[in-house]
Design a protein around this motif. Structure first.
Motif, PDB file in Angstrom:
ATOM      1  N   PHE A  43       0.823  -1.203   0.000  1.00 50.53           N
ATOM      2  CA  PHE A  43       0.000   0.000   0.000  1.00 50.53           C
ATOM      3  C   PHE A  43       0.861   1.259   0.000  1.00 50.53           C
ATOM      4  CE2 PHE A  43      -3.457  -2.851   0.800  1.00 50.53           C
ATOM      5  CZ  PHE A  43      -4.582  -2.186   0.334  1.00 50.53           C
ATOM      6  N   ALA A  44       2.003   1.220   0.689  1.00 56.80           N
ATOM      7  CA  ALA A  44       2.892   2.380   0.686  1.00 56.80           C
ATOM      8  C   ALA A  44       3.423   2.638  -0.721  1.00 56.80           C
ATOM      9  CB  ALA A  44       4.049   2.155   1.661  1.00 56.80           C
ATOM     10  N   TYR A  45       3.839   1.567  -1.390  1.00 53.39           N
ATOM     11  CA  TYR A  45       4.332   1.714  -2.756  1.00 53.39           C
ATOM     12  C   TYR A  45       3.223   2.183  -3.696  1.00 53.39           C
ATOM     13  CZ  TYR A  45       9.044  -0.334  -2.399  1.00 53.39           C
ATOM     14  OH  TYR A  45      10.361  -0.570  -2.131  1.00 53.39           O
ATOM     15  N   SER A  46       2.081   1.486  -3.653  1.00 54.86           N
ATOM     16  CA  SER A  46       1.016   1.750  -4.616  1.00 54.86           C
ATOM     17  C   SER A  46       0.368   3.119  -4.414  1.00 54.86           C
ATOM     18  CB  SER A  46      -0.055   0.659  -4.517  1.00 54.86           C
ATOM     19  OG  SER A  46      -1.124   0.926  -5.382  1.00 54.86           O
ATOM     20  N   TRP A  47      -0.010   3.426  -3.200  1.00 58.65           N
ATOM     21  CA  TRP A  47      -0.780   4.637  -2.933  1.00 58.65           C
ATOM     22  C   TRP A  47       0.081   5.894  -2.892  1.00 58.65           C
ATOM     23  CZ3 TRP A  47      -5.332   3.875   1.018  1.00 58.65           C
ATOM     24  CH2 TRP A  47      -6.221   2.927   0.480  1.00 58.65           C
ATOM     25  N   ILE A  48       1.379   5.736  -2.651  1.00 58.16           N
ATOM     26  CA  ILE A  48       2.217   6.921  -2.540  1.00 58.16           C
ATOM     27  C   ILE A  48       3.259   6.986  -3.659  1.00 58.16           C
ATOM     28  CG2 ILE A  48       3.839   8.201  -1.095  1.00 58.16           C
ATOM     29  CD1 ILE A  48       2.419   7.059   1.351  1.00 58.16           C
ATOM     30  N   MET A  49       4.138   5.969  -3.729  1.00 57.45           N
ATOM     31  CA  MET A  49       5.249   6.038  -4.675  1.00 57.45           C
ATOM     32  C   MET A  49       4.777   6.008  -6.127  1.00 57.45           C
ATOM     33  SD  MET A  49       7.649   6.455  -2.576  1.00 57.45           S
ATOM     34  CE  MET A  49       9.105   6.303  -3.601  1.00 57.45           C
ATOM     35  N   VAL A  50       3.864   5.098  -6.458  1.00 54.92           N
ATOM     36  CA  VAL A  50       3.377   5.010  -7.836  1.00 54.92           C
ATOM     37  C   VAL A  50       2.579   6.251  -8.206  1.00 54.92           C
ATOM     38  CG1 VAL A  50       1.892   3.730  -9.420  1.00 54.92           C
ATOM     39  CG2 VAL A  50       3.407   2.479  -7.884  1.00 54.92           C
ATOM     40  N   THR A  81      -1.970  -5.513  -6.172  1.00 50.31           N
ATOM     41  CA  THR A  81      -3.060  -5.475  -7.140  1.00 50.31           C
ATOM     42  C   THR A  81      -4.304  -4.842  -6.522  1.00 50.31           C
ATOM     43  OG1 THR A  81      -2.201  -7.443  -8.268  1.00 50.31           O
ATOM     44  CG2 THR A  81      -4.509  -6.869  -8.667  1.00 50.31           C
ATOM     45  N   LEU A  82      -4.607  -5.222  -5.274  1.00 54.81           N
ATOM     46  CA  LEU A  82      -5.753  -4.640  -4.569  1.00 54.81           C
ATOM     47  C   LEU A  82      -5.557  -3.148  -4.349  1.00 54.81           C
ATOM     48  CD1 LEU A  82      -8.438  -5.038  -3.029  1.00 54.81           C
ATOM     49  CD2 LEU A  82      -7.065  -5.518  -0.979  1.00 54.81           C
ATOM     50  N   ALA A  83      -4.342  -2.787  -3.935  1.00 56.00           N
ATOM     51  CA  ALA A  83      -4.059  -1.374  -3.679  1.00 56.00           C
ATOM     52  C   ALA A  83      -4.197  -0.544  -4.948  1.00 56.00           C
ATOM     53  CB  ALA A  83      -2.660  -1.219  -3.087  1.00 56.00           C
ATOM     54  N   GLN A  84      -3.742  -1.092  -6.072  1.00 55.80           N
ATOM     55  CA  GLN A  84      -3.870  -0.379  -7.336  1.00 55.80           C
ATOM     56  C   GLN A  84      -5.344  -0.198  -7.710  1.00 55.80           C
ATOM     57  OE1 GLN A  84      -1.059   1.265  -8.084  1.00 55.80           O
ATOM     58  NE2 GLN A  84      -0.753   0.408 -10.114  1.00 55.80           N
ATOM     59  N   ALA A  85      -6.125  -1.239  -7.461  1.00 54.79           N
ATOM     60  CA  ALA A  85      -7.556  -1.177  -7.798  1.00 54.79           C
ATOM     61  C   ALA A  85      -8.305  -0.201  -6.898  1.00 54.79           C
ATOM     62  CB  ALA A  85      -8.173  -2.566  -7.687  1.00 54.79           C
ATOM     63  N   LEU A  86      -7.838  -0.040  -5.653  1.00 56.22           N
ATOM     64  CA  LEU A  86      -8.521   0.822  -4.681  1.00 56.22           C
ATOM     65  C   LEU A  86      -7.811   2.158  -4.475  1.00 56.22           C
ATOM     66  CD1 LEU A  86      -9.350  -1.833  -1.920  1.00 56.22           C
ATOM     67  CD2 LEU A  86     -10.837  -1.006  -3.760  1.00 56.22           C
ATOM     68  N   ALA A  87      -6.908   2.485  -5.383  1.00 49.67           N
ATOM     69  CA  ALA A  87      -6.105   3.700  -5.215  1.00 49.67           C
ATOM     70  C   ALA A  87      -6.992   4.929  -5.070  1.00 49.67           C
ATOM     71  CB  ALA A  87      -5.180   3.869  -6.417  1.00 49.67           C
ATOM     72  N   PRO A  88      -6.721   5.761  -4.078  1.00 49.36           N
ATOM     73  CA  PRO A  88      -7.531   6.974  -3.874  1.00 49.36           C
ATOM     74  C   PRO A  88      -7.333   7.964  -5.012  1.00 49.36           C
ATOM     75  CG  PRO A  88      -5.595   6.998  -2.458  1.00 49.36           C
ATOM     76  CD  PRO A  88      -5.644   5.634  -3.086  1.00 49.36           C
ATOM     77  N   ALA A  89      -8.308   8.837  -5.189  1.00 49.03           N
ATOM     78  CA  ALA A  89      -8.241   9.824  -6.276  1.00 49.03           C
ATOM     79  C   ALA A  89      -7.107  10.816  -6.056  1.00 49.03           C
ATOM     80  CB  ALA A  89      -9.575  10.558  -6.388  1.00 49.03           C
ATOM     81  N   HIS A  90      -6.821  11.098  -4.811  1.00 49.70           N
ATOM     82  CA  HIS A  90      -5.770  12.069  -4.489  1.00 49.70           C
ATOM     83  C   HIS A  90      -4.700  11.381  -3.658  1.00 49.70           C
ATOM     84  CE1 HIS A  90      -8.413  15.242  -5.952  1.00 49.70           C
ATOM     85  NE2 HIS A  90      -9.379  14.728  -5.201  1.00 49.70           N
ATOM     86  N   THR A  91      -3.510  11.926  -3.732  1.00 50.91           N
ATOM     87  CA  THR A  91      -2.426  11.372  -2.929  1.00 50.91           C
ATOM     88  C   THR A  91      -1.859  12.443  -2.016  1.00 50.91           C
ATOM     89  OG1 THR A  91      -0.406  10.045  -3.039  1.00 50.91           O
ATOM     90  CG2 THR A  91      -0.541  11.940  -4.521  1.00 50.91           C
ATOM     91  N   LEU A  92      -1.038  12.019  -1.091  1.00 48.70           N
ATOM     92  CA  LEU A  92      -0.422  12.957  -0.157  1.00 48.70           C
ATOM     93  C   LEU A  92       0.608  13.822  -0.872  1.00 48.70           C
ATOM     94  CD1 LEU A  92       0.221  10.501   2.820  1.00 48.70           C
ATOM     95  CD2 LEU A  92      -1.575  12.239   2.678  1.00 48.70           C
ATOM     96  N   PRO A  93       0.836  15.044  -0.388  1.00 50.06           N
ATOM     97  CA  PRO A  93       1.907  15.859  -0.971  1.00 50.06           C
ATOM     98  C   PRO A  93       3.252  15.180  -0.749  1.00 50.06           C
ATOM     99  CG  PRO A  93       1.102  16.831   1.074  1.00 50.06           C
ATOM    100  CD  PRO A  93       0.152  15.728   0.727  1.00 50.06           C
ATOM    101  N   GLY A 144       4.104  12.501   1.998  1.00 44.47           N
ATOM    102  CA  GLY A 144       3.992  11.131   1.506  1.00 44.47           C
ATOM    103  C   GLY A 144       5.308  10.384   1.474  1.00 44.47           C
ATOM    104  N   LEU A 145       6.386  11.081   1.091  1.00 47.82           N
ATOM    105  CA  LEU A 145       7.682  10.409   0.950  1.00 47.82           C
ATOM    106  C   LEU A 145       8.194   9.808   2.257  1.00 47.82           C
ATOM    107  CD1 LEU A 145       9.601   9.842  -1.400  1.00 47.82           C
ATOM    108  CD2 LEU A 145      10.898  11.867  -0.724  1.00 47.82           C
ATOM    109  N   PRO A 146       8.235  10.574   3.363  1.00 45.05           N
ATOM    110  CA  PRO A 146       8.686   9.957   4.615  1.00 45.05           C
ATOM    111  C   PRO A 146       7.745   8.876   5.129  1.00 45.05           C
ATOM    112  CG  PRO A 146       7.977  12.225   4.993  1.00 45.05           C
ATOM    113  CD  PRO A 146       8.051  12.043   3.513  1.00 45.05           C
ATOM    114  N   ILE A 147       6.430   9.043   4.915  1.00 45.96           N
ATOM    115  CA  ILE A 147       5.490   8.008   5.348  1.00 45.96           C
ATOM    116  C   ILE A 147       5.731   6.719   4.575  1.00 45.96           C
ATOM    117  CG2 ILE A 147       3.054   7.320   5.338  1.00 45.96           C
ATOM    118  CD1 ILE A 147       2.324  10.199   6.007  1.00 45.96           C
ATOM    119  N   ALA A 148       5.928   6.855   3.255  1.00 43.79           N
ATOM    120  CA  ALA A 148       6.205   5.680   2.434  1.00 43.79           C
ATOM    121  C   ALA A 148       7.513   5.025   2.853  1.00 43.79           C
ATOM    122  CB  ALA A 148       6.255   6.071   0.959  1.00 43.79           C
TER     123      ALA A 148
END
Length: 204
Positions: free
Chosen positions: A27-34, A97-109, A113-117
């Motif tokens: 989830f860290a990779y998919s929702w933030i890094m990607v 795969t699940l994280a990509q399918a459920l990716a939020p519309a917006h991401t963290l700045p 986001g970078l330190p959290i990831a």
């Protein structure tokens, strides 16, 4: 080489923590890094690079490279690590795969986001490695080096390997992505190293 005896309790706890560790990392990779389009070294970044260079998706390449790393684990690491790495690879592919399918519309700045990831991936990697597993990613090679040269930490090995991937990816993703990826690598490998120094490897 003689394999260690593993109790049922140890095997179950390995599986539980490996699944949890992969959930955190995926989830860290998919929702933030990607979503931030930041290359970071490792399997996901390799998938991002290949996804940019070919018509196939990031998810396809991430899963394909994971399988290739799993084969390397079979060749170079012990049975316990290999079996747990199978769980790890399946868990990561499923969670990613699940994280990509459920990716939020917006991401963290980026600044948040970078330190959290970095912290999330560092924790996720630690949970896998501490419970006798690779992530079935490029950490397989860092684990092999550490196995034969214990003074060469897994965190340092990952840092060097990921920097190579990062350098290659910089050609496609540009200097900004390279610099942000470098910061991410430093955060997550340092998190992993500190956790290993503090807590070591789980006993069961």
């Amino acid at each position: 080489m003689k394999e260690e005896t593993v109790t049922v309790h140890e095997a179950v706890m390995d599986v539980v923590w490996v699944i949890i560790g992969n959930a955190v990392s995926a989830f860290a990779y998919s929702w933030i890094m990607v979503k931030l389009n930041i290359i970071s070294g490792g399997v996901t970044a390799s998938g991002m690079i290949m996804g940019k260079l070919t018509p196939l998706s990031v998810t396809f390449w991430t899963n394909a490279i994971t399988v290739a790393c799993l084969l390397a684990a079979l060749i170079f690491l012990g049975v316990r690590t290999f079996m747990n790495s199978i769980v790890s690879s399946l868990a990561y592919m499923g969670w990613f795969t699940l994280a990509q399918a459920l990716a939020p519309a917006h991401t963290l700045p980026v600044w948040l986001g970078l330190p959290i990831a970095g912290l999330g991936v560092g924790v996720g990697y630690y949970l896998c490695i501490a419970h006798h597993s690779s992530t079935a990613g490029l950490d397989v090679f860092a684990l092999v080096i550490n196995k034969h040269q214990p003074k060469f930490s897994v965190g340092l090995g990952l840092r060097l390997i990921n920097l190579i991937v990062l350098g290659i990816g910089a050609l496609s993703f540009g200097l900004k992505s390279f610099l942000l990826g470098l910061i991410f690598i430093l955060i997550y490998t340092e998190t992993l190293t500190l956790l290993q120094k503090r807590f070591g490897t789980a006993e069961g």
